[in-house]
Scaffold this motif. Structure first.
Motif, PDB file in Angstrom:
ATOM      1  N   ALA A 270       0.831  -1.201   0.000  1.00  0.00           N
ATOM      2  CA  ALA A 270       0.000   0.000   0.000  1.00  0.00           C
ATOM      3  C   ALA A 270       0.869   1.254   0.000  1.00  0.00           C
ATOM      4  O   ALA A 270       0.551   2.246  -0.678  1.00  0.00           O
ATOM      5  N   ILE A 271       1.955   1.235   0.750  1.00  0.00           N
ATOM      6  CA  ILE A 271       2.857   2.382   0.794  1.00  0.00           C
ATOM      7  C   ILE A 271       3.529   2.585  -0.564  1.00  0.00           C
ATOM      8  O   ILE A 271       3.624   3.705  -1.073  1.00  0.00           O
ATOM      9  N   ALA A 272       3.991   1.488  -1.168  1.00  0.00           N
ATOM     10  CA  ALA A 272       4.630   1.590  -2.487  1.00  0.00           C
ATOM     11  C   ALA A 272       3.653   2.145  -3.515  1.00  0.00           C
ATOM     12  O   ALA A 272       4.012   3.009  -4.331  1.00  0.00           O
ATOM     13  N   LEU A 273       2.407   1.675  -3.457  1.00  0.00           N
ATOM     14  CA  LEU A 273       1.394   2.167  -4.395  1.00  0.00           C
ATOM     15  C   LEU A 273       1.125   3.650  -4.164  1.00  0.00           C
ATOM     16  O   LEU A 273       1.037   4.430  -5.119  1.00  0.00           O
TER      17      LEU A 273
ATOM     18  N   ALA B  39       4.976  15.410   1.280  1.00  0.00           N
ATOM     19  CA  ALA B  39       3.609  15.448   1.784  1.00  0.00           C
ATOM     20  C   ALA B  39       2.941  14.080   1.689  1.00  0.00           C
ATOM     21  O   ALA B  39       2.309  13.602   2.636  1.00  0.00           O
ATOM     22  N   VAL B  40       3.092  13.440   0.535  1.00  0.00           N
ATOM     23  CA  VAL B  40       2.514  12.105   0.363  1.00  0.00           C
ATOM     24  C   VAL B  40       3.152  11.123   1.329  1.00  0.00           C
ATOM     25  O   VAL B  40       2.468  10.310   1.964  1.00  0.00           O
ATOM     26  N   GLY B  41       4.478  11.201   1.483  1.00  0.00           N
ATOM     27  CA  GLY B  41       5.180  10.281   2.370  1.00  0.00           C
ATOM     28  C   GLY B  41       4.745  10.400   3.815  1.00  0.00           C
ATOM     29  O   GLY B  41       4.502   9.400   4.494  1.00  0.00           O
ATOM     30  N   VAL B  42       4.609  11.632   4.309  1.00  0.00           N
ATOM     31  CA  VAL B  42       4.258  11.804   5.720  1.00  0.00           C
ATOM     32  C   VAL B  42       2.812  11.393   5.978  1.00  0.00           C
ATOM     33  O   VAL B  42       2.483  10.864   7.045  1.00  0.00           O
ATOM     34  N   VAL B  43       1.931  11.605   5.010  1.00  0.00           N
ATOM     35  CA  VAL B  43       0.544  11.156   5.178  1.00  0.00           C
ATOM     36  C   VAL B  43       0.468   9.630   5.180  1.00  0.00           C
ATOM     37  O   VAL B  43      -0.259   9.031   5.975  1.00  0.00           O
ATOM     38  N   LEU B  44       1.227   8.991   4.297  1.00  0.00           N
ATOM     39  CA  LEU B  44       1.269   7.524   4.290  1.00  0.00           C
ATOM     40  C   LEU B  44       1.844   6.995   5.601  1.00  0.00           C
ATOM     41  O   LEU B  44       1.351   6.007   6.151  1.00  0.00           O
ATOM     42  N   ALA B  45       2.887   7.666   6.114  1.00  0.00           N
ATOM     43  CA  ALA B  45       3.469   7.255   7.384  1.00  0.00           C
ATOM     44  C   ALA B  45       2.471   7.427   8.519  1.00  0.00           C
ATOM     45  O   ALA B  45       2.386   6.589   9.430  1.00  0.00           O
ATOM     46  N   GLY B  46       1.706   8.520   8.481  1.00  0.00           N
ATOM     47  CA  GLY B  46       0.698   8.750   9.508  1.00  0.00           C
ATOM     48  C   GLY B  46      -0.388   7.704   9.485  1.00  0.00           C
ATOM     49  O   GLY B  46      -0.850   7.231  10.536  1.00  0.00           O
ATOM     50  N   ALA B  47      -0.815   7.305   8.295  1.00  0.00           N
ATOM     51  CA  ALA B  47      -1.835   6.259   8.185  1.00  0.00           C
ATOM     52  C   ALA B  47      -1.299   4.921   8.673  1.00  0.00           C
ATOM     53  O   ALA B  47      -2.002   4.158   9.336  1.00  0.00           O
TER      54      ALA B  47
END
Length: 260
Positions: free
Chosen positions: A3-6, A128-136
């Motif tokens: 999911a993170i890679a996607l 921005a995308v990375g930190v949101v994915l990390a937060g999820a």
């Protein structure tokens, strides 16, 4: 992990798709279309900064009151602005709207400096995308997997016109269509790389999550204020950029609220 890679690759795919428009468009992008797309990109980035980054940063510590609650968001936001200001200052680059390079003196070609300007632009989006994915993934930031997906999709949608805005000036500089497409596509590679770096940092230092959320917001808004809005507001056709901004802002807001 899949999911993170996607989530990291979806925005990059948007840049590639937009860069491919160089094969179907004339040598120069119509000014009306470029103004509209610049406004659209600005609207998406502003809405994403507020709903996907700043609000989760403020809500990260619901038990905190007053100044203690807002310090991470304020400090991270200002740090993000300062970071992009520094990058802007130390990196030789050239914006499409001017013939005067910015940053240190260099003998780099116009194509190389245009590419560096785009890289500076894309870095905050990847963060921005990375930190949101990390937060999820952490489950501590109040960000759902659907909300993280909304962020990736929103950035990918605005990357489509951005890819065209990148590749078309490359073509106008005399590069072949394939070279313009390649440069435009590679400019988006910094997004998954920047996102991955942020994910690795927040995985090691979970307490920095609210700071990283607002840091990414500050970095993105720096790009909007420094580059997108000034170029979109130049006459003529500035009213089209306002319409584009409204559409982009609304789309990103709806995506974040509905999917988040």
């Amino acid at each position: 992990m899949n999911a993170i890679a996607l989530g990291l690759l979806i925005p990059f795919a948007g840049t590639v798709a937009g860069s491919a428009l160089v094969f179907f468009m004339k040598r120069d992008m119509p000014a009306q279309l470029q103004k509209t797309l610049l406004g659209f990109a600005s609207g998406v980035m502003v809405a994403a900064s507020v709903w996907s980054l700043l609000i989760p940063s403020l809500d990260f510590r619901p038990d905190a009151d007053g100044i203690a609650r807002v310090i991470p968001a304020a400090a991270g936001f200002l740090a993000g602005m300062a970071f992009l200001l520094l990058i802007d200052y130390i990196t030789p680059h050239l914006h499409t709207r001017t013939s005067n390079p910015e940053g240190p003196h260099t003998r780099l070609s116009r194509t190389a400096m245009l590419s560096l300007a785009v890289t500076i632009h894309n870095l905050p989006e990847g963060m921005a995308v990375g930190v949101v994915l990390a937060g999820a993934a952490s489950g501590d930031a109040g960000i759902s997997s659907a909300g993280a997906l909304a962020m990736s999709i929103g950035i990918a949608i605005q990357n489509i016109p951005e890819g065209a805005i990148i590749s078309m000036p490359m073509r106008a500089e005399g590069n072949s269509r394939w070279r313009s497409f390649t440069i435009g596509s590679l400019s988006g590679a910094v997004e998954p790389l920047g996102g991955l770096a942020v994910i690795m940092l927040t995985a090691l230092l979970t307490p920095v999550m609210p700071y990283m959320l607002s840091f990414a917001a500050g970095a993105m808004l720096y790009v909007v204020i420094e580059e997108l809005i000034p170029e979109a507001s130049e006459e003529p056709h500035s009213n089209l950029s306002t319409i584009g901004f409204a559409i982009g802002f609304t789309m990103m807001m709806v995506l974040d609220v509905v999917l988040g």
